[in-house]
Design an enzyme around this catalytic site. Sequence first.
Site: not given
Ligand code: CTP
Length: 399
Positions: A209, A278, A288, A322, A336, A340
């Site tokens: 990303n 995720d 490859k 975040f 969140k 969390k």
């Molecule tokens: N985070 C994490 N592990 C993951 C995904 C996210 O620890 N697999 C943490 C990120 O570091 C951040 C927070 O969770 O502090 C929110 O991350 P974000 O990607 O915005 O949220 P998600 O819970 O993944 O939700 P979504 O993708 O549905 O927005």
Amino acid sequence: MLANKCIVVGVSGGIAAYKAAEVVSRLVKLGAEVHVIMTESAQKFIAPLTFQTLSRQRVVTCMWDEPKEWEVQHVALADKADAFLIAPATANIIGKIANGIADDMLSTTVMATSAPVIMAPAMNVHMYANPVVQDNIGKLARLGVHFVEPGVGLLACGYSGKGRLAEVEEIINKVVAVVNSCQDLAGKKVLVTAGPTREVIDPVRFISNRSTGKMGYAIARAARERGAEVVLVSGPTNLDAPAGVQVIQVGAALEMYQQVQEHYPDAHVVIKSAAVADYRPKEVSDRKVKKKEGDLTIELERNPDILLELGQNKGDKILVGFAAETNDLVAYARDKITRKNLDFIVANDVTQPGAGFGADTNIVKLLFPGGQIEELPQLTKDQVANVILDKVVGLINKV
Ligand code: CTP
């Protein structure tokens, strides 16, 4: 900004010594009482009279001058200093201080001071890259010396690269930050995650990303400056390791998960600014992947939600998350916090100019479990980092 503060400026012998005149002049303009100590070789590049005129103080050039007052001079200045700046810091003075050699007025006075020490190295690119010099810098950073990293550019020796004295502005900002910073995170271990993760498809491809890690690195740096022991678990970025911070480089979310788990038990504070993927490809090809007729489907499976798991085992730790969103920022961020089990969340709309990935500024909202929202104006990522840490310190003091 520096009224009633005493700054001792050590000038060592490099061509950048002339730039120290501007540094001294700026410090005086900010209200500081400035005392300059020059090494013998610095005096070959610039005359003590320049510093005497700018600082309106006698410049110390030699250990063996007749004392003007009845006090031991290197101890007097060492005690008086609120901060000790060495600019430029040559490989030689860095090496001496890192190895306990005190054979001139500058190295002797630094050794006798308990004030924070800031060094702005400047030297030839190859000298700066020399592992011995890097070892010395690493050792001093671990001992709490602050560094203002040299810039990249054309050097006086004709080479181009890293080694040019940092901009005067940057040096002054660092001195002001160090002098005015309280060590309010001393004794605390802060675990920070930063950057993207890379989910491997095959030996040449991955899914990732746009995160650059700037926000997380700024938090790690600021926490260190405020006295914390900092572990930074970082996905791939182009950023230099902040001085004095233990950086652990990882690739995939699963590696980040492992490292965070390992450092979690003795952390007091966890700030998860990393953009964790995720999902990861269900199958990783060790060769490859070759193109074929028609479409290609990559099946993805879920990565663990690192922060969610930390929140399930929160104890008295402070957890900060975040949320980088493109829409429905507040609703998603609120969800969140609860899901969390966070103390607060830092939310930003990445589509807003000045707030997105890679920018040096950010526009964030801080959301708390009770429903309060604090909206911050556009700030530099360093400023945002300090606001986040102010909140963390507030929570620590409340416990
Ligand atoms: N985070 C994490 N592990 C993951 C995904 C996210 O620890 N697999 C943490 C990120 O570091 C951040 C927070 O969770 O502090 C929110 O991350 P974000 O990607 O915005 O949220 P998600 O819970 O993944 O939700 P979504 O993708 O549905 O927005």
